[in-house]
Design a protein around this motif. Sequence first.
Motif, short mmCIF file in Angstrom:
data_model
loop_
_atom_site.label_atom_id
_atom_site.label_comp_id
_atom_site.label_asym_id
_atom_site.label_seq_id
_atom_site.Cartn_x
_atom_site.Cartn_y
_atom_site.Cartn_z
N HIS A 1 0.80 -1.23 0.00
CA HIS A 1 0.00 0.00 0.00
C HIS A 1 0.83 1.27 0.00
N LYS A 2 2.15 1.18 -0.19
CA LYS A 2 3.04 2.34 -0.33
C LYS A 2 2.96 3.28 0.86
N GLY A 3 3.18 2.74 2.05
CA GLY A 3 3.29 3.57 3.25
C GLY A 3 1.99 4.08 3.81
N VAL A 4 0.85 3.45 3.47
CA VAL A 4 -0.42 3.91 4.02
C VAL A 4 -0.57 3.49 5.47
N PHE A 5 -0.01 2.36 5.82
CA PHE A 5 -0.17 1.83 7.18
C PHE A 5 0.47 2.76 8.22
N ILE A 6 1.68 3.22 7.96
CA ILE A 6 2.37 4.12 8.86
C ILE A 6 3.35 4.94 8.03
N ALA B 1 8.45 8.66 8.29
CA ALA B 1 9.14 9.35 9.38
C ALA B 1 8.89 8.66 10.72
N VAL B 2 7.64 8.33 11.00
CA VAL B 2 7.31 7.64 12.25
C VAL B 2 7.94 6.26 12.28
N SER B 3 7.96 5.59 11.13
CA SER B 3 8.56 4.26 11.06
C SER B 3 10.06 4.30 11.36
N ASP B 4 10.76 5.31 10.84
CA ASP B 4 12.19 5.41 11.10
C ASP B 4 12.48 5.68 12.57
N TYR B 5 11.69 6.55 13.20
CA TYR B 5 11.90 6.85 14.61
C TYR B 5 11.61 5.63 15.49
N SER C 1 18.36 0.55 10.62
CA SER C 1 17.41 1.58 11.06
C SER C 1 18.14 2.84 11.51
N GLY C 2 19.32 2.67 12.12
CA GLY C 2 20.10 3.84 12.50
C GLY C 2 20.61 4.60 11.30
N CYS D 1 19.59 8.46 10.66
CA CYS D 1 20.58 9.53 10.45
C CYS D 1 20.42 10.17 9.07
N LYS D 2 20.07 9.36 8.09
CA LYS D 2 19.85 9.91 6.75
C LYS D 2 18.67 10.86 6.72
N ARG D 3 17.63 10.56 7.48
CA ARG D 3 16.46 11.44 7.53
C ARG D 3 16.76 12.73 8.28
N ILE D 4 17.55 12.65 9.37
CA ILE D 4 17.80 13.84 10.19
C ILE D 4 18.88 14.73 9.57
N ILE D 5 20.01 14.12 9.18
CA ILE D 5 21.17 14.91 8.74
C ILE D 5 21.08 15.27 7.27
#
Length: 202
Positions: free
Chosen positions: A122-127, A130-134, A192-193, A197-201
């Motif tokens: 479903h291409k990220g409909v479930f969650i 950003a929330v999944s990475d955290y 996951s780390g 880090c890729k999402r934040i930095i």
Amino acid sequence: MKERNDTVITCGSMSSVSPIPSYSPAAPPLPTPSQFSFSVASTRWSSRPPFQAANLFLRSLTLVFSFGSALSLAAPSPAKTMFRKSPSFYNNTNLLYCFIVNILTFLYAAYQLFKGICDIAHKGVFISDAVSDYTSFIFDQLAGYLLISSTSVAVPVIQQMDHSTSLWKAATVSVCMSFAVFLIIAISALLSGYKFCKRIIW
């Protein structure tokens, strides 16, 4: 004088009759996206399938090994004797702690596996991503800590147990599988780390 007026009129009429070349503006060029948006999108879509495949593979291994570790403690081989009853894991707090940690890891792996399948279908409909990475980064660290702590407290108990009992064999298999789950969770935590880090930095 009249002749000059006729000449002027003739020139005026000729100028009015002469076709004026029509000016058609050129079609505007197609808008090209920004260099940064293109690089981000291409990086995301090119790196997403390998991450999803690796994530599903690691979560499947975690699910299988954590279930096997908990099952080996819950259903040991029935080596009973006529004069004494075989010991059980719930009489020992350390083995019970190891069992509970493996059950929690099994549930967490089932959730991650279900979420990964839903993300592909479903291409990220479930969650959201950003929330999944955290959540993945936090809970992978927590699961790894619980697994290594439960394994470390179960090893001294196994060393003090009678090697002829079925519980000793079951606890040994459980600890080995629990340590394998810890290694798999550690690899998942690294992935996951990296995504965190890729999402934040970046």
